[in-house]
Scaffold this motif. Sequence first.
Motif, PDB file in Angstrom:
ATOM      1  N   ASN A 191       0.843  -1.185   0.000  1.00  0.00           N
ATOM      2  CA  ASN A 191       0.000   0.000   0.000  1.00  0.00           C
ATOM      3  C   ASN A 191       0.877   1.233   0.000  1.00  0.00           C
ATOM      4  O   ASN A 191       2.032   1.209   0.422  1.00  0.00           O
ATOM      5  N   LEU A 192       0.293   2.350  -0.439  1.00  0.00           N
ATOM      6  CA  LEU A 192       0.954   3.640  -0.360  1.00  0.00           C
ATOM      7  C   LEU A 192       0.390   4.433   0.809  1.00  0.00           C
ATOM      8  O   LEU A 192      -0.721   4.176   1.279  1.00  0.00           O
ATOM      9  N   ALA A 193       1.149   5.416   1.258  1.00  0.00           N
ATOM     10  CA  ALA A 193       0.717   6.249   2.381  1.00  0.00           C
ATOM     11  C   ALA A 193      -0.185   7.369   1.890  1.00  0.00           C
ATOM     12  O   ALA A 193       0.009   7.917   0.797  1.00  0.00           O
ATOM     13  N   GLY A 194      -1.181   7.711   2.699  1.00  0.00           N
ATOM     14  CA  GLY A 194      -2.101   8.781   2.357  1.00  0.00           C
ATOM     15  C   GLY A 194      -1.382  10.111   2.181  1.00  0.00           C
ATOM     16  O   GLY A 194      -0.444  10.432   2.917  1.00  0.00           O
ATOM     17  N   ASN A 195      -1.833  10.904   1.209  1.00  0.00           N
ATOM     18  CA  ASN A 195      -1.184  12.169   0.886  1.00  0.00           C
ATOM     19  C   ASN A 195      -1.746  13.306   1.729  1.00  0.00           C
ATOM     20  O   ASN A 195      -2.950  13.356   2.007  1.00  0.00           O
ATOM     21  N   ALA A 196      -0.878  14.246   2.119  1.00  0.00           N
ATOM     22  CA  ALA A 196      -1.277  15.364   2.978  1.00  0.00           C
ATOM     23  C   ALA A 196      -2.309  16.266   2.316  1.00  0.00           C
ATOM     24  O   ALA A 196      -3.058  16.969   3.008  1.00  0.00           O
ATOM     25  N   ASP A 197      -2.375  16.280   0.983  1.00  0.00           N
ATOM     26  CA  ASP A 197      -3.373  17.106   0.299  1.00  0.00           C
ATOM     27  C   ASP A 197      -4.786  16.746   0.724  1.00  0.00           C
ATOM     28  O   ASP A 197      -5.695  17.584   0.642  1.00  0.00           O
ATOM     29  N   PHE A 198      -4.991  15.509   1.154  1.00  0.00           N
ATOM     30  CA  PHE A 198      -6.320  15.052   1.560  1.00  0.00           C
ATOM     31  C   PHE A 198      -6.438  14.926   3.075  1.00  0.00           C
ATOM     32  O   PHE A 198      -7.340  14.256   3.585  1.00  0.00           O
ATOM     33  N   GLY A 199      -5.515  15.533   3.797  1.00  0.00           N
ATOM     34  CA  GLY A 199      -5.609  15.576   5.248  1.00  0.00           C
ATOM     35  C   GLY A 199      -4.961  14.427   5.973  1.00  0.00           C
ATOM     36  O   GLY A 199      -5.102  14.318   7.198  1.00  0.00           O
ATOM     37  N   TYR A 200      -4.227  13.567   5.262  1.00  0.00           N
ATOM     38  CA  TYR A 200      -3.551  12.465   5.942  1.00  0.00           C
ATOM     39  C   TYR A 200      -2.349  13.004   6.711  1.00  0.00           C
ATOM     40  O   TYR A 200      -1.702  13.969   6.276  1.00  0.00           O
ATOM     41  N   PRO A 201      -1.994  12.401   7.837  1.00  0.00           N
ATOM     42  CA  PRO A 201      -0.888  12.913   8.656  1.00  0.00           C
ATOM     43  C   PRO A 201       0.465  12.641   8.022  1.00  0.00           C
ATOM     44  O   PRO A 201       0.595  11.838   7.087  1.00  0.00           O
ATOM     45  N   ALA A 202       1.490  13.326   8.561  1.00  0.00           N
ATOM     46  CA  ALA A 202       2.845  13.153   8.051  1.00  0.00           C
ATOM     47  C   ALA A 202       3.358  11.739   8.301  1.00  0.00           C
ATOM     48  O   ALA A 202       4.079  11.174   7.479  1.00  0.00           O
ATOM     49  N   ASP A 203       3.030  11.164   9.475  1.00  0.00           N
ATOM     50  CA  ASP A 203       3.402   9.776   9.727  1.00  0.00           C
ATOM     51  C   ASP A 203       2.646   8.882   8.752  1.00  0.00           C
ATOM     52  O   ASP A 203       1.425   9.041   8.573  1.00  0.00           O
ATOM     53  N   PRO A 204       3.319   7.941   8.108  1.00  0.00           N
ATOM     54  CA  PRO A 204       2.658   7.153   7.066  1.00  0.00           C
ATOM     55  C   PRO A 204       1.405   6.434   7.567  1.00  0.00           C
ATOM     56  O   PRO A 204       1.432   5.750   8.596  1.00  0.00           O
ATOM     57  N   VAL A 205       0.313   6.609   6.858  1.00  0.00           N
ATOM     58  CA  VAL A 205      -0.939   5.918   7.125  1.00  0.00           C
ATOM     59  C   VAL A 205      -1.377   5.248   5.835  1.00  0.00           C
ATOM     60  O   VAL A 205      -1.548   5.912   4.803  1.00  0.00           O
ATOM     61  N   ARG A 206      -1.543   3.942   5.870  1.00  0.00           N
ATOM     62  CA  ARG A 206      -1.951   3.218   4.668  1.00  0.00           C
ATOM     63  C   ARG A 206      -3.383   3.573   4.271  1.00  0.00           C
ATOM     64  O   ARG A 206      -4.213   3.885   5.117  1.00  0.00           O
ATOM     65  N   ILE A 207      -3.656   3.458   2.972  1.00  0.00           N
ATOM     66  CA  ILE A 207      -4.998   3.722   2.457  1.00  0.00           C
ATOM     67  C   ILE A 207      -5.908   2.551   2.820  1.00  0.00           C
ATOM     68  O   ILE A 207      -5.618   1.395   2.489  1.00  0.00           O
ATOM     69  N   ALA A 208      -7.012   2.838   3.487  1.00  0.00           N
ATOM     70  CA  ALA A 208      -7.958   1.789   3.876  1.00  0.00           C
ATOM     71  C   ALA A 208      -8.794   1.354   2.674  1.00  0.00           C
ATOM     72  O   ALA A 208      -9.057   2.134   1.757  1.00  0.00           O
ATOM     73  N   GLU A 209      -9.219   0.101   2.696  1.00  0.00           N
ATOM     74  CA  GLU A 209     -10.009  -0.478   1.616  1.00  0.00           C
ATOM     75  C   GLU A 209     -11.494  -0.145   1.782  1.00  0.00           C
ATOM     76  O   GLU A 209     -11.924   0.302   2.850  1.00  0.00           O
ATOM     77  N   PRO A 210     -12.305  -0.347   0.724  1.00  0.00           N
ATOM     78  CA  PRO A 210     -13.740  -0.026   0.821  1.00  0.00           C
ATOM     79  C   PRO A 210     -14.434  -0.809   1.926  1.00  0.00           C
ATOM     80  O   PRO A 210     -14.099  -1.962   2.205  1.00  0.00           O
ATOM     81  N   GLY A 211     -15.408  -0.156   2.543  1.00  0.00           N
ATOM     82  CA  GLY A 211     -16.262  -0.837   3.508  1.00  0.00           C
ATOM     83  C   GLY A 211     -17.286  -1.705   2.785  1.00  0.00           C
ATOM     84  O   GLY A 211     -17.073  -2.143   1.646  1.00  0.00           O
ATOM     85  N   ARG A 212     -18.421  -1.939   3.432  1.00  0.00           N
ATOM     86  CA  ARG A 212     -19.450  -2.793   2.834  1.00  0.00           C
ATOM     87  C   ARG A 212     -19.864  -2.238   1.476  1.00  0.00           C
ATOM     88  O   ARG A 212     -20.172  -1.054   1.332  1.00  0.00           O
ATOM     89  N   THR A 213     -19.848  -3.105   0.462  1.00  0.00           N
ATOM     90  CA  THR A 213     -20.151  -2.681  -0.905  1.00  0.00           C
ATOM     91  C   THR A 213     -21.090  -3.689  -1.548  1.00  0.00           C
ATOM     92  O   THR A 213     -20.752  -4.869  -1.670  1.00  0.00           O
ATOM     93  N   ALA A 214     -22.244  -3.228  -1.941  1.00  0.00           N
ATOM     94  CA  ALA A 214     -23.218  -4.083  -2.637  1.00  0.00           C
ATOM     95  C   ALA A 214     -23.209  -3.751  -4.121  1.00  0.00           C
ATOM     96  O   ALA A 214     -23.013  -2.595  -4.513  1.00  0.00           O
ATOM     97  N   TRP A 215     -23.429  -4.759  -4.952  1.00  0.00           N
ATOM     98  CA  TRP A 215     -23.420  -4.550  -6.397  1.00  0.00           C
ATOM     99  C   TRP A 215     -24.336  -5.558  -7.085  1.00  0.00           C
ATOM    100  O   TRP A 215     -24.647  -6.620  -6.537  1.00  0.00           O
ATOM    101  N   VAL A 216     -24.758  -5.219  -8.284  1.00  0.00           N
ATOM    102  CA  VAL A 216     -25.570  -6.113  -9.103  1.00  0.00           C
ATOM    103  C   VAL A 216     -25.105  -5.989 -10.542  1.00  0.00           C
ATOM    104  O   VAL A 216     -24.752  -4.896 -11.005  1.00  0.00           O
ATOM    105  N   ARG A 217     -25.061  -7.119 -11.230  1.00  0.00           N
ATOM    106  CA  ARG A 217     -24.581  -7.157 -12.612  1.00  0.00           C
ATOM    107  C   ARG A 217     -25.568  -7.922 -13.477  1.00  0.00           C
ATOM    108  O   ARG A 217     -26.032  -9.005 -13.116  1.00  0.00           O
TER     109      ARG A 217
END
Length: 697
Positions: free
Chosen positions: A666-692
Motif C-alpha cells: 500500500n501507499l501512504a495517504g497524501n497530505a493534500d487530503f488531510g492524511y498525517p505526516a506519519d505514514p498511514v496506509r490507504i484503507a479499503e472499501p467498507g461494505r459494498t453491494a453490487w448487481v450485474r
Amino acid sequence: MTRSNSRAMATCRLASAVALILCASPLVAAPAPEHDAAIAAGGEVMLDRVVVTGVRPVSALTYETDPRLPRQPIPASDGADYLKTIPGFNAIRNGGTNGDPVLRGMFGSRLNLLTNDGAMPGACPSRMDNPLSYVSPDTFDQLTVVKGPQTVLWGPGASAGTVRFSRDREVFAERTVKGSGALLFGDHGRNDQVADVTLGAPLGYARVSANRSDSDDYRDGDGNEVPSRWTKWNADAALGWTPDAGTLVEATVGRGDGEARYAARGMDGAQFVRESTGLRLEKRDIDGALDRIEANVYRNRADHVMDNYTLRTPNPASAMPMPMASNVERVTTGGRAAAKWVTEGFDATLGFDVQDSEHRRRSAGGRGTYATLPWTRDAVMRNAGAFGEVAWRLDAADRLVAGARADRAAARDARATVGMRATPNPTYGQTRREDLAAGFLRWEHGTGRGLGWYAGVGHTERMPDYWELFSATRGPTGAANAFAGVETEKTTQLDVGLQYRSSTLDAWVSAYAGRIEDFILFDYMPAMGGMGPTTVARNVDAAVHGAEAGIAWKAATHWKIDGSLAWAWGENRTQRRALPQMSPFEARLGVNWNDHERWSAGAVLRAVAGQDRVAPGQGNVVGRDLGPTGGFATLAVNGGYRVNDLVQLTAGIDNLFDRHYAEHLNLAGNADFGYPADPVRIAEPGRTAWVRIGVRY
C-alpha cells in the motif's frame, strides 16, 4: 443526516433492489432447452460458476480464465484487480483503481504483461499508469498466466511470470452474429457498461468492443471518505480476413482514456490516453510437421497527464502549492513471428521478437500550460530476441519441456539535465547494451485424472527497466546515476508441484525457491528542502521461496467448496534482512451452491495474516515498506440467477461486516487530503453491494 447514515441507507436501497431483481426473475425465466433434455435423460448439468472467486491451474504453472465472467470482490476495473483471483497475486494499492500487480512479492518488468501479444508499458515515471491500468478485463476473452521463468515464448526477463490478456480469433463457417454485454451498478457510484459484437462470415469478420467504468470516492469500514474516484473508457475494433479455414489476416485499432484520483499521491491522473494498432497473420493446417506460422506487429501509445488541480485543489502547504502538471508519452512498437512443428514425439516452437520504446515528457506550472510546450525525449529502450521451446512426449504420462532464448537489449539516456534543479546529466547521450540469456527445463508426469507432478528449473537475466534506469534520484555508491550503475538482474528458480484430479476433487500445490543475483532495490531517503524523498536504486543479492495450494471439492450434488493458500518469503542476503514489498500469507475459503439449472449462491472468506518481516524505507519505484501490518479477514456473499440462455443476473455484497482494514502492499495517504505526516496506509472499501446483468448471444 450523517455521511455514515447516508451510506448505510444507500447500501440498503441497493441491496433491496438486488433482492427485488432476483425475486422477480422467475416470472420471466425459462430453463435452457439443453438443460431440460439432459435432466430428462437422467444426466447432470454443470453450469459454469456464476461468480469467479478463484482460479485453478490448467497445467503445470499455467492458469487460464475468462475475464468477462463476474468476479468477487466487485468486478475488476483494471487488469491488476482481476489477477488477484489467482493465488500468489496481489497489488500495490493507492486508492480505488490502477493498483500495480505483484506476483510472489515480485513487481515491475519481472512480470511480462501483454495485451493481444503486444506490450503497453505505460509512461509515468512512478507507474501511476502501470501497464494493466490500460486493461479493461471484461473486453478480453482469455487471461493466461504462467508463473515463474517457465516459458521463453513471450519476451525477455519474465522472472516472476508472464500475463497475457487476449481476444479470440475465429473462422466462421456461415454468417453469424454474436455478442455479449453487461451492466454493473454498485455502491460508491460504481456504474459500468460493456458491449462486444462480432459479425462473421466465411470470408472474414468484424468485431467491436467497448466499455465505460465510473466510480465515486468510496468510504472505508469506519465511514471515512477515501479519494478514489475514476472514469475510464475503451473502444477496440478488429477486422479479419479468412480466405480459407487455415488463413487469417487481422487488423486492429483501439483507443481509450480516463482519469483517476489517488489518495496516496501528490498528483492525480487527469488523462490516460491509449492508442493501439496492430496487424496479425496466422497460417494453420500446413502440410507435414509444420503446424502453424503466426506473426504480428503492433504500435501502442500512452499519453498520460498528471496534475494537482483537475481532481483536487492545490495544497498551499505542500511541495506543490500552485497548479502543476506533467505530461508524459511512451510509444512502443514491436513484433513477433513464430513457427510451430507438431509430430507424434514432440512439439517445437521457434521464433523471434523485437521491441522499440521511446519516452518523452513536458511539464509546467499553471493550468494547462504544459500543452503549449515542446516535448523533450528522455529515454529510448530497444530489444531483439530469438527463442525456442520444445516439448518431448516420452510416453503416455511423461513429457520433457525445455526452452531457451537470447536477447540483445539497449537503452539510451537522452536526458540533458536531471532533477528539479536541472543539473547536467553525466550520462547524457550514452547507450547501454546488454546480452541476455534465459532458459528452462521441466519434467511433467501425469495427464487427465489422477495424480500428476512437475519439477522445473529456470534461469533468466533481466535488463533494468525504464523506471529502474531513469526514475531513481541516484544510483549505487560510486556510480554517476542509476543508468550507469544498476546491473542486470539474474534469477535462477526451482518450481515443483503436485496436482490431483478426480470426479469430485481437484487439489493442487506448487512451491518454488530461487536465488536472485543483483536484485534491483530502491532505498528511500527522507525528504529534504521540500524536494520530496530521494530514491537510490542499487543491486543486492536475494533469496525467495514460497508456495501456493488450492482445492475444489464437490461435497454434494449441489455444493462445492473451494480454498486456496498463498505464502511468499524473501531475504535481502546482502544486508541479512527481509526483502521489501513481500505479500503476507493469505487464505481463501469459498462455499458455492448451484442447482444446475438457474440459481447459484456463494460466500468467500478471505483471511490475511499480519506481516512483520519488513524492510522499512526500502521497496521499488512505486512504494516502500511502511512497517508491520496486522492481519484481517473479510466475508463476501454472492448470488446468481440464469434467466435463460441469454441473460444472467449476479449480485454480491463485499466486506459484509463493514470491516476497516488496509492491505500490506500500500501507499501512504497524501497530505493534500488531510492524511498525517506519519505514514498511514490507504484503507479499503467498507461494505459494498453490487448487481450485474450480463448478456451473451
